[in-house]
Scaffold this active site. Sequence first.
Site, PDB file in Angstrom:
ATOM      1  N   ASP A  18     -16.863 -19.265 -76.394  1.00 12.22           N
ATOM      2  CA  ASP A  18     -18.195 -18.544 -75.888  1.00 12.22           C
ATOM      3  C   ASP A  18     -19.149 -19.773 -75.686  1.00 12.22           C
ATOM      4  O   ASP A  18     -18.902 -20.939 -76.578  1.00 12.22           O
ATOM      5  CB  ASP A  18     -18.447 -17.635 -76.947  1.00 12.22           C
ATOM      6  CG  ASP A  18     -19.688 -16.606 -76.299  1.00 12.22           C
ATOM      7  OD1 ASP A  18     -20.064 -16.763 -75.129  1.00 12.22           O
ATOM      8  OD2 ASP A  18     -20.063 -15.979 -77.113  1.00 12.22           O
ATOM      9  N   HIS A  35     -18.444 -24.091 -67.253  1.00 18.90           N
ATOM     10  CA  HIS A  35     -17.231 -23.563 -67.192  1.00 18.90           C
ATOM     11  C   HIS A  35     -16.364 -24.689 -66.806  1.00 18.90           C
ATOM     12  O   HIS A  35     -15.021 -24.718 -67.405  1.00 18.90           O
ATOM     13  CB  HIS A  35     -16.914 -22.263 -66.303  1.00 18.90           C
ATOM     14  CG  HIS A  35     -17.916 -21.121 -66.591  1.00 18.90           C
ATOM     15  ND1 HIS A  35     -17.909 -20.529 -67.607  1.00 18.90           N
ATOM     16  CD2 HIS A  35     -18.764 -20.351 -65.641  1.00 18.90           C
ATOM     17  CE1 HIS A  35     -18.698 -19.270 -67.770  1.00 18.90           C
ATOM     18  NE2 HIS A  35     -19.116 -19.402 -66.456  1.00 18.90           N
ATOM     19  N   LEU A 129       4.740 -24.587 -78.160  1.00 21.14           N
ATOM     20  CA  LEU A 129       3.588 -23.684 -78.539  1.00 21.14           C
ATOM     21  C   LEU A 129       3.657 -22.312 -77.240  1.00 21.14           C
ATOM     22  O   LEU A 129       4.102 -22.780 -76.152  1.00 21.14           O
ATOM     23  CB  LEU A 129       2.344 -24.513 -78.204  1.00 21.14           C
ATOM     24  CG  LEU A 129       1.176 -23.638 -78.381  1.00 21.14           C
ATOM     25  CD1 LEU A 129       0.451 -23.438 -79.446  1.00 21.14           C
ATOM     26  CD2 LEU A 129      -0.054 -24.576 -77.461  1.00 21.14           C
TER      27      LEU A 129
HETATM   28  C1  FPP Z   1     -17.936 -17.750 -72.192  1.00 25.40           C
HETATM   29  O1  FPP Z   1     -19.044 -18.291 -71.753  1.00 25.40           O
HETATM   30  C2  FPP Z   1     -16.813 -18.067 -71.399  1.00 25.40           C
HETATM   31  C3  FPP Z   1     -16.220 -17.304 -70.625  1.00 25.40           C
HETATM   32  C4  FPP Z   1     -16.460 -15.954 -70.192  1.00 25.40           C
HETATM   33  C5  FPP Z   1     -14.812 -17.706 -70.022  1.00 25.40           C
HETATM   34  C6  FPP Z   1     -13.892 -18.781 -70.484  1.00 25.40           C
HETATM   35  C7  FPP Z   1     -13.293 -19.589 -69.420  1.00 25.40           C
HETATM   36  C8  FPP Z   1     -12.921 -20.962 -69.371  1.00 25.40           C
HETATM   37  C9  FPP Z   1     -13.211 -21.794 -70.337  1.00 25.40           C
HETATM   38  C10 FPP Z   1     -12.399 -21.450 -67.917  1.00 25.40           C
HETATM   39  C11 FPP Z   1     -11.162 -20.829 -67.813  1.00 25.40           C
HETATM   40  C12 FPP Z   1     -10.084 -20.662 -68.576  1.00 25.40           C
HETATM   41  C13 FPP Z   1      -8.760 -21.302 -68.752  1.00 25.40           C
HETATM   42  C14 FPP Z   1      -7.785 -20.812 -69.755  1.00 25.40           C
HETATM   43  C15 FPP Z   1      -8.456 -22.327 -67.633  1.00 25.40           C
HETATM   44  P1  FPP Z   1     -20.351 -17.786 -71.202  1.00 25.40           P
HETATM   45  O2  FPP Z   1     -20.419 -17.797 -69.710  1.00 25.40           O
HETATM   46  O3  FPP Z   1     -20.040 -16.271 -71.690  1.00 25.40           O
HETATM   47  O4  FPP Z   1     -21.539 -18.462 -72.022  1.00 25.40           O
HETATM   48  P2  FPP Z   1     -22.814 -17.960 -72.413  1.00 25.40           P
HETATM   49  O5  FPP Z   1     -22.643 -17.072 -73.443  1.00 25.40           O
HETATM   50  O6  FPP Z   1     -23.522 -19.212 -72.866  1.00 25.40           O
HETATM   51  O7  FPP Z   1     -23.604 -17.504 -71.141  1.00 25.40           O
END
Ligand code: FPP
Length: 247
Positions: A18, A35, A129
């Site tokens: 997150d 991201h 893994l």
């Molecule tokens: C939360 O940050 C993160 C996500 C919703 C997605 C996580 C995805 C990735 C790290 C990239 C793709 C994954 C892989 C496995 C390659 P948020 O956008 O909710 O952040 P915020 O709460 O600060 O707005």
Amino acid sequence: MLTPDIAIIPEHVAIIMDGNGRWANKRGLARTMGHSKGVEAVKEAVRTAGDIGIKYLTLFAFSSENWSRPEAEVSDLLGLLRRFIRRDLAELHRENVRIRVIGEREKLRGDILPLLLEAEETTRNNTGLTLVIAFNYGSRDEIARAVSRITQKVKAGLIEPGAISSEMIDAHLDTAGIPDPDLIIRTSGEERLSNFLLWQAAYAEFVFMPDYWPDFDRALFIEALKIYASRDRRFGGLSARPAAVVG
Ligand code: FPP
């Protein structure tokens, strides 16, 4: 690379990644940059888990609720996942990583499902893994689908209602065959489960870290593992540790 001195290594670590958006906002960048940087942190976490000898690493990549984000952001996230599988699958395969995907599959459209299935198929016999990618995943939906499969078997006379046990429910979840997470880490300072592994988290330890996901590196991963190693897990029983250690 030096193996860190950690007393107890969890078999299964699950992570709620997150804070990508806030990481970007803080720097005056577009959310998509957060991201992208988050994918770099994913790669480092996979490497670290493999080095340390963790057997299962589950990453919450895309929740069933994430579809409600603006279309451009959904498209960014899907693009990053696509690129991760296309570009990094060969390397993960070389490193003996086995990929499993959990989440709802039937309603997925486009090329993302075939890609995920290919990643699972290619790495099926790897013995290192296990990287579990939670995609289009929501825990309540997973439990509802498991209940539906079980009731179909009851209807077909294959299962007696009285024989339904927690082991049977385990075996009908997307995570069948994967041990429950020992440790669940959530970054960004939020302290909730957000519909992630609700059933499987029954005895998990939680470590909430203030750092945003893009900053989650090997050092922070090791910090979380050390916090885990200092916990006294009792599984509803009494402490297994000597009194001197428990204090
Ligand atoms: C939360 O940050 C993160 C996500 C919703 C997605 C996580 C995805 C990735 C790290 C990239 C793709 C994954 C892989 C496995 C390659 P948020 O956008 O909710 O952040 P915020 O709460 O600060 O707005």
